[in-house]
Design an enzyme around this catalytic site. Sequence first.
Site, PDB file in Angstrom:
ATOM      1  N   GLY A 110      44.466  48.702  45.359  1.00 46.07           N
ATOM      2  CA  GLY A 110      44.240  47.497  44.555  1.00 46.07           C
ATOM      3  C   GLY A 110      45.191  47.271  43.401  1.00 46.07           C
ATOM      4  O   GLY A 110      45.413  46.135  42.998  1.00 46.07           O
ATOM      5  N   GLU A 146      45.031  51.312  37.205  1.00 44.16           N
ATOM      6  CA  GLU A 146      43.915  50.978  38.095  1.00 44.16           C
ATOM      7  C   GLU A 146      43.692  49.473  38.111  1.00 44.16           C
ATOM      8  O   GLU A 146      44.060  48.773  37.167  1.00 44.16           O
ATOM      9  CB  GLU A 146      42.664  51.742  37.589  1.00 44.16           C
ATOM     10  CG  GLU A 146      41.358  51.455  38.253  1.00 44.16           C
ATOM     11  CD  GLU A 146      41.296  51.789  39.744  1.00 44.16           C
ATOM     12  OE1 GLU A 146      42.173  51.311  40.496  1.00 44.16           O
ATOM     13  OE2 GLU A 146      40.361  52.488  40.169  1.00 44.16           O
ATOM     14  N   ASP A 147      43.082  48.975  39.180  1.00 45.92           N
ATOM     15  CA  ASP A 147      42.811  47.533  39.249  1.00 45.92           C
ATOM     16  C   ASP A 147      41.552  47.141  38.473  1.00 45.92           C
ATOM     17  O   ASP A 147      41.589  46.296  37.596  1.00 45.92           O
ATOM     18  CB  ASP A 147      42.749  47.038  40.702  1.00 45.92           C
ATOM     19  CG  ASP A 147      41.730  47.779  41.573  1.00 45.92           C
ATOM     20  OD1 ASP A 147      41.112  48.760  41.105  1.00 45.92           O
ATOM     21  OD2 ASP A 147      41.549  47.381  42.738  1.00 45.92           O
ATOM     22  N   ASP A 199      34.615  49.625  37.445  1.00 42.73           N
ATOM     23  CA  ASP A 199      33.289  49.040  37.656  1.00 42.73           C
ATOM     24  C   ASP A 199      32.253  50.073  37.185  1.00 42.73           C
ATOM     25  O   ASP A 199      31.987  50.174  35.989  1.00 42.73           O
ATOM     26  CB  ASP A 199      33.177  48.696  39.146  1.00 42.73           C
ATOM     27  CG  ASP A 199      31.879  48.028  39.528  1.00 42.73           C
ATOM     28  OD1 ASP A 199      31.122  47.634  38.639  1.00 42.73           O
ATOM     29  OD2 ASP A 199      31.605  47.898  40.738  1.00 42.73           O
ATOM     30  N   PHE A 217      32.114  39.673  41.908  1.00 38.25           N
ATOM     31  CA  PHE A 217      33.095  40.291  42.801  1.00 38.25           C
ATOM     32  C   PHE A 217      34.413  39.547  42.672  1.00 38.25           C
ATOM     33  O   PHE A 217      34.520  38.356  42.955  1.00 38.25           O
ATOM     34  CB  PHE A 217      32.601  40.307  44.255  1.00 38.25           C
ATOM     35  CG  PHE A 217      33.293  41.372  45.039  1.00 38.25           C
ATOM     36  CD1 PHE A 217      32.836  42.688  45.008  1.00 38.25           C
ATOM     37  CD2 PHE A 217      34.457  41.090  45.763  1.00 38.25           C
ATOM     38  CE1 PHE A 217      33.507  43.697  45.687  1.00 38.25           C
ATOM     39  CE2 PHE A 217      35.118  42.086  46.445  1.00 38.25           C
ATOM     40  CZ  PHE A 217      34.642  43.392  46.418  1.00 38.25           C
ATOM     41  N   ASP A 248      41.073  43.176  46.711  1.00 38.44           N
ATOM     42  CA  ASP A 248      40.613  42.659  48.004  1.00 38.44           C
ATOM     43  C   ASP A 248      39.100  42.544  48.128  1.00 38.44           C
ATOM     44  O   ASP A 248      38.334  43.164  47.393  1.00 38.44           O
ATOM     45  CB  ASP A 248      41.080  43.592  49.122  1.00 38.44           C
ATOM     46  CG  ASP A 248      40.240  44.881  49.174  1.00 38.44           C
ATOM     47  OD1 ASP A 248      40.090  45.539  48.128  1.00 38.44           O
ATOM     48  OD2 ASP A 248      39.703  45.200  50.255  1.00 38.44           O
ATOM     49  N   ARG A 304      44.360  39.891  48.871  1.00 41.26           N
ATOM     50  CA  ARG A 304      45.253  40.629  47.968  1.00 41.26           C
ATOM     51  C   ARG A 304      46.454  39.777  47.546  1.00 41.26           C
ATOM     52  O   ARG A 304      47.001  39.970  46.468  1.00 41.26           O
ATOM     53  CB  ARG A 304      45.770  41.910  48.644  1.00 41.26           C
ATOM     54  CG  ARG A 304      44.700  42.966  48.889  1.00 41.26           C
ATOM     55  CD  ARG A 304      45.364  44.301  49.244  1.00 41.26           C
ATOM     56  NE  ARG A 304      44.447  45.239  49.883  1.00 41.26           N
ATOM     57  CZ  ARG A 304      43.624  46.065  49.230  1.00 41.26           C
ATOM     58  NH1 ARG A 304      43.590  46.054  47.923  1.00 41.26           N
ATOM     59  NH2 ARG A 304      42.839  46.896  49.888  1.00 41.26           N
TER      60      ARG A 304
HETATM   61  P1  IMP Z   1      34.040  52.161  40.479  1.00 37.37           P
HETATM   62  O1  IMP Z   1      34.256  53.496  41.105  1.00 37.37           O
HETATM   63  O2  IMP Z   1      32.619  51.677  40.644  1.00 37.37           O
HETATM   64  O3  IMP Z   1      34.498  52.069  39.050  1.00 37.37           O
HETATM   65  O4  IMP Z   1      34.838  51.129  41.320  1.00 37.37           O
HETATM   66  C1  IMP Z   1      36.182  51.090  41.239  1.00 37.37           C
HETATM   67  C2  IMP Z   1      36.832  50.539  42.487  1.00 37.37           C
HETATM   68  O5  IMP Z   1      35.988  49.671  43.242  1.00 37.37           O
HETATM   69  C3  IMP Z   1      37.996  49.716  42.033  1.00 37.37           C
HETATM   70  O6  IMP Z   1      39.149  50.511  41.997  1.00 37.37           O
HETATM   71  C4  IMP Z   1      38.075  48.650  43.080  1.00 37.37           C
HETATM   72  O7  IMP Z   1      38.925  49.086  44.114  1.00 37.37           O
HETATM   73  C5  IMP Z   1      36.672  48.506  43.606  1.00 37.37           C
HETATM   74  N1  IMP Z   1      36.021  47.345  42.981  1.00 37.37           N
HETATM   75  C6  IMP Z   1      35.150  47.357  41.950  1.00 37.37           C
HETATM   76  N2  IMP Z   1      34.793  46.104  41.630  1.00 37.37           N
HETATM   77  C7  IMP Z   1      35.468  45.290  42.476  1.00 37.37           C
HETATM   78  C8  IMP Z   1      35.543  43.861  42.614  1.00 37.37           C
HETATM   79  O8  IMP Z   1      34.919  43.062  41.895  1.00 37.37           O
HETATM   80  N3  IMP Z   1      36.381  43.393  43.592  1.00 37.37           N
HETATM   81  C9  IMP Z   1      37.081  44.219  44.403  1.00 37.37           C
HETATM   82  N4  IMP Z   1      37.060  45.544  44.291  1.00 37.37           N
HETATM   83  C10 IMP Z   1      36.258  46.083  43.334  1.00 37.37           C
HETATM   84 MG    MG Z   2      40.708  50.475  43.423  1.00 40.39          MG
END
Ligand code: IMP
Ligand code: MG
Length: 181
Positions: A52, A105-106, A109, A158, A165, A171
């Site tokens: 991402g 990082e993208d 969350d 989202f 993506d 993307r």
């Molecule tokens: P976490 O482990 O819950 O912090 O999630 C992190 C990963 O989940 C990010 O690196 C994204 O790749 C994916 N992610 C979290 N939220 C979104 C979103 O809103 N759209 C797309 N990918 C997401």
């Molecule tokens: Mg990611």
Amino acid sequence: MSKEHNNSTAITPLFSAEAIENRIREIGKAISVDFAFATSASPLLLIVVLKGAFIFAADLVRTITIPCTVDFIHASSYGSGKISSGNVTIKHNLAIEGRHILLVEDIIDTGLTIQQIEAELMTMKPASISICTLLDKPETRKHPVVARYRGFIVPNAFIVGYGIDFNEQYRGLPALGKLDS
Ligand code: IMP
Ligand code: MG
């Protein structure tokens, strides 16, 4: 970004390509100031979290004016939908002992992905690890991670576009938007 990307899914625009470009320039300046001690013998190491963050990192690295190198780590936590699996798979081939690391990082969350990456990298004895995320969703945080640099704070929605993506789609959109459910 057009509201209707295809016939079935609507995307509500959040941040334009121009807004993203301006914000990244600010972040690149801040990084260049904070790591002004970097030299070509001891450059900052950007570790880009695939997939991402690939577009974000490509633009960010061009705004950084201090010596830096770039490497990649692959992490996936989402299966094929919008719900995180809670299971992070990390793949890399890095040697980082003694290096100053900027993790790119993208989205943060729940924080699980970046927390696990940071924990794994810490075992490899870097000099320091800082986190730079394009987007931060503080409302949904479950694991206490703090990004030193963040582009935009987003609500619990989202997000797609600019490298990010949904099921590997969107993307290539130049801006960031919210996928309407
Ligand atoms: P976490 O482990 O819950 O912090 O999630 C992190 C990963 O989940 C990010 O690196 C994204 O790749 C994916 N992610 C979290 N939220 C979104 C979103 O809103 N759209 C797309 N990918 C997401
Ligand atoms: Mg990611």
